[in-house]
Scaffold this motif. Structure first.
Motif, short mmCIF file in Angstrom:
data_model
loop_
_atom_site.label_atom_id
_atom_site.label_comp_id
_atom_site.label_asym_id
_atom_site.label_seq_id
_atom_site.Cartn_x
_atom_site.Cartn_y
_atom_site.Cartn_z
N TYR A 135 -7.45 10.35 -4.27
CA TYR A 135 -7.31 11.60 -5.02
C TYR A 135 -6.44 12.61 -4.27
O TYR A 135 -6.61 13.82 -4.42
N GLY A 136 -5.53 12.11 -3.48
CA GLY A 136 -4.66 12.99 -2.71
C GLY A 136 -3.28 12.39 -2.59
O GLY A 136 -2.71 11.90 -3.57
N ASP A 137 -2.77 12.36 -1.37
CA ASP A 137 -1.41 11.89 -1.13
C ASP A 137 -1.30 10.36 -1.07
O ASP A 137 -0.22 9.82 -0.88
N GLY A 138 -2.41 9.67 -1.22
CA GLY A 138 -2.39 8.20 -1.21
C GLY A 138 -2.44 7.58 0.17
O GLY A 138 -2.37 6.35 0.30
N SER A 139 -2.61 8.39 1.21
CA SER A 139 -2.60 7.84 2.57
C SER A 139 -3.80 6.94 2.85
O SER A 139 -3.76 6.13 3.78
N PHE A 140 -4.88 7.07 2.08
CA PHE A 140 -6.05 6.20 2.27
C PHE A 140 -6.09 5.05 1.26
O PHE A 140 -6.88 4.13 1.41
N ASP A 141 -5.25 5.12 0.23
CA ASP A 141 -5.24 4.07 -0.80
C ASP A 141 -4.96 2.71 -0.17
O ASP A 141 -4.06 2.57 0.66
N GLY A 142 -5.77 1.71 -0.55
CA GLY A 142 -5.58 0.36 -0.06
C GLY A 142 -6.28 0.07 1.26
O GLY A 142 -6.32 -1.08 1.69
N LYS A 143 -6.84 1.06 1.92
CA LYS A 143 -7.58 0.83 3.17
C LYS A 143 -8.85 0.06 2.85
O LYS A 143 -9.50 0.30 1.82
N LYS A 144 -9.23 -0.85 3.74
CA LYS A 144 -10.39 -1.71 3.51
C LYS A 144 -11.29 -1.72 4.73
O LYS A 144 -10.83 -1.58 5.86
N PHE A 145 -12.57 -1.92 4.47
CA PHE A 145 -13.55 -1.99 5.56
C PHE A 145 -14.80 -2.72 5.08
O PHE A 145 -15.02 -2.88 3.90
#
Length: 156
Positions: free
Chosen positions: A70-80
Protein backbone atom coordinates in the motif's frame (compact mmCIF):
# COMPACT_ATOMS: atom_id res chain seq x y z
CA UNK A 1 11.14 -35.99 14.07
CA UNK A 2 14.29 -34.04 13.14
CA UNK A 3 13.57 -30.58 11.76
CA UNK A 4 15.78 -28.26 9.78
CA UNK A 5 16.17 -24.81 11.27
CA UNK A 6 15.29 -21.65 9.43
CA UNK A 7 18.84 -20.29 9.59
CA UNK A 8 19.75 -22.09 6.36
CA UNK A 9 16.73 -20.72 4.54
CA UNK A 10 17.72 -17.60 2.56
CA UNK A 11 14.15 -16.30 2.63
CA UNK A 12 14.17 -16.23 6.45
CA UNK A 13 17.39 -14.23 6.80
CA UNK A 14 15.82 -10.92 5.81
CA UNK A 15 14.14 -8.90 8.53
CA UNK A 16 11.10 -7.14 7.09
CA UNK A 17 9.50 -4.51 9.32
CA UNK A 18 6.58 -2.79 7.63
CA UNK A 19 5.54 0.67 8.86
CA UNK A 20 1.86 -0.23 8.63
CA UNK A 21 -0.57 -2.88 7.50
CA UNK A 22 0.19 -4.69 4.26
CA UNK A 23 -1.70 -7.24 2.17
CA UNK A 24 -0.22 -10.72 2.68
CA UNK A 25 -0.92 -14.10 1.12
CA UNK A 26 -0.13 -17.50 2.61
CA UNK A 27 1.61 -19.43 -0.15
CA UNK A 28 2.30 -22.70 1.64
CA UNK A 29 1.73 -24.34 5.02
CA UNK A 30 3.13 -27.30 6.89
CA UNK A 31 1.88 -28.63 10.19
CA UNK A 32 4.13 -29.71 13.03
CA UNK A 33 1.77 -31.38 15.47
CA UNK A 34 3.96 -34.04 17.05
CA UNK A 35 3.51 -37.78 16.67
CA UNK A 36 -0.27 -37.78 16.09
CA UNK A 37 -1.54 -35.10 13.69
CA UNK A 38 -5.09 -35.69 14.95
CA UNK A 39 -4.05 -34.89 18.53
CA UNK A 40 -1.45 -32.09 18.43
CA UNK A 41 1.02 -32.22 21.31
CA UNK A 42 4.45 -30.79 22.14
CA UNK A 43 7.27 -32.66 20.46
CA UNK A 44 11.05 -32.92 20.73
CA UNK A 45 13.14 -31.15 18.10
CA UNK A 46 16.34 -33.05 17.48
CA UNK A 47 19.58 -32.15 15.73
CA UNK A 48 21.07 -34.18 12.88
CA UNK A 49 22.64 -36.54 15.46
CA UNK A 50 19.31 -37.29 17.13
CA UNK A 51 20.05 -35.24 20.25
CA UNK A 52 17.04 -33.37 21.63
CA UNK A 53 17.65 -29.62 21.29
CA UNK A 54 14.32 -28.43 22.75
CA UNK A 55 10.63 -29.22 22.99
CA UNK A 56 8.25 -27.29 20.74
CA UNK A 57 4.55 -26.63 21.07
CA UNK A 58 2.59 -27.73 17.99
CA UNK A 59 2.40 -25.17 15.20
CA UNK A 60 1.54 -24.40 11.59
CA UNK A 61 4.49 -23.19 9.55
CA UNK A 62 3.31 -20.58 7.01
CA UNK A 63 5.23 -19.29 4.00
CA UNK A 64 3.94 -15.75 3.54
CA UNK A 65 4.34 -13.23 0.70
CA UNK A 66 3.67 -9.51 0.92
CA UNK A 67 1.38 -8.89 -2.05
CA UNK A 68 0.87 -5.13 -1.65
CA UNK A 69 2.52 -2.76 0.82
CA UNK A 70 0.00 0.00 0.00
CA UNK A 71 2.93 2.31 -0.62
CA UNK A 72 5.88 2.57 -2.95
CA UNK A 73 6.03 -1.19 -3.53
CA UNK A 74 9.38 -1.66 -1.78
CA UNK A 75 7.95 -4.54 0.30
CA UNK A 76 5.91 -6.12 -2.52
CA UNK A 77 7.06 -9.67 -3.26
CA UNK A 78 9.03 -10.08 0.00
CA UNK A 79 8.59 -13.55 1.51
CA UNK A 80 9.15 -15.09 4.92
CA UNK A 81 8.24 -18.07 7.10
CA UNK A 82 6.23 -17.65 10.30
CA UNK A 83 5.24 -20.17 12.95
CA UNK A 84 1.59 -19.99 13.99
CA UNK A 85 1.43 -21.83 17.31
CA UNK A 86 -1.60 -23.68 18.60
CA UNK A 87 -2.77 -22.62 22.06
CA UNK A 88 -2.96 -25.05 24.96
CA UNK A 89 -6.45 -25.17 26.41
CA UNK A 90 -5.72 -26.50 29.89
CA UNK A 91 -9.34 -27.26 30.86
CA UNK A 92 -9.67 -29.70 27.96
CA UNK A 93 -5.95 -30.61 27.68
CA UNK A 94 -5.94 -29.95 23.93
CA UNK A 95 -3.97 -27.74 21.56
CA UNK A 96 -6.08 -25.73 19.13
CA UNK A 97 -6.50 -22.46 17.26
CA UNK A 98 -8.05 -19.88 19.57
CA UNK A 99 -9.57 -16.49 18.82
CA UNK A 100 -6.73 -14.62 20.54
CA UNK A 101 -3.87 -16.59 18.99
CA UNK A 102 -2.24 -15.51 15.73
CA UNK A 103 -3.52 -18.59 13.90
CA UNK A 104 -7.06 -17.94 15.15
CA UNK A 105 -6.92 -14.27 14.17
CA UNK A 106 -5.97 -15.33 10.63
CA UNK A 107 -8.84 -17.85 10.51
CA UNK A 108 -11.19 -15.01 11.54
CA UNK A 109 -10.18 -13.10 8.37
CA UNK A 110 -10.91 -16.09 6.12
CA UNK A 111 -14.24 -15.87 4.25
CA UNK A 112 -15.08 -19.52 5.01
CA UNK A 113 -14.80 -18.94 8.76
CA UNK A 114 -15.42 -15.23 9.37
CA UNK A 115 -15.01 -12.95 12.38
CA UNK A 116 -17.52 -14.88 14.52
CA UNK A 117 -16.15 -18.37 13.81
CA UNK A 118 -15.08 -18.94 17.41
CA UNK A 119 -18.64 -18.31 18.64
CA UNK A 120 -19.69 -21.68 17.19
CA UNK A 121 -18.07 -24.53 19.16
CA UNK A 122 -18.77 -26.97 16.31
CA UNK A 123 -16.56 -25.13 13.81
CA UNK A 124 -13.81 -27.36 12.45
CA UNK A 125 -10.77 -25.56 11.06
CA UNK A 126 -8.73 -26.85 8.15
CA UNK A 127 -5.24 -25.39 7.93
CA UNK A 128 -5.12 -26.14 4.19
CA UNK A 129 -7.84 -23.50 3.69
CA UNK A 130 -5.18 -20.91 4.51
CA UNK A 131 -3.15 -21.59 1.36
CA UNK A 132 -3.92 -18.74 -1.02
CA UNK A 133 -5.67 -16.74 1.72
CA UNK A 134 -5.01 -13.01 1.73
CA UNK A 135 -5.26 -10.80 4.81
CA UNK A 136 -3.89 -7.56 6.19
CA UNK A 137 -1.35 -7.29 9.00
CA UNK A 138 1.96 -5.70 9.89
CA UNK A 139 5.29 -7.48 10.08
CA UNK A 140 7.90 -7.22 12.78
CA UNK A 141 11.30 -8.61 13.66
CA UNK A 142 11.33 -12.09 15.17
CA UNK A 143 12.03 -12.46 18.90
CA UNK A 144 12.79 -15.39 21.14
CA UNK A 145 10.61 -16.11 24.21
CA UNK A 146 12.80 -13.72 26.23
CA UNK A 147 12.12 -10.93 23.70
CA UNK A 148 15.66 -11.03 22.33
CA UNK A 149 15.68 -9.81 18.71
CA UNK A 150 16.43 -12.50 16.13
CA UNK A 151 17.07 -12.38 12.40
CA UNK A 152 13.90 -12.81 10.40
CA UNK A 153 10.32 -11.70 10.16
CA UNK A 154 6.99 -12.59 11.70
CA UNK A 155 3.40 -11.43 11.39
CA UNK A 156 2.73 -8.81 14.06
Amino acid sequence: MPLKGFAGNAVEKETIVTPGRVLMEIKEISTFYGEDPDDPRPFDVKDENGKVRFTSDPYVNAFVEIVDDYGDGSFDGKKFWDKLYLSHIKSADVYAATKKGKLGRIFKTHPKYGPDCFDDPDTVYNENDLVGHRFEAQTEQREDPNQKKLDGTRIA
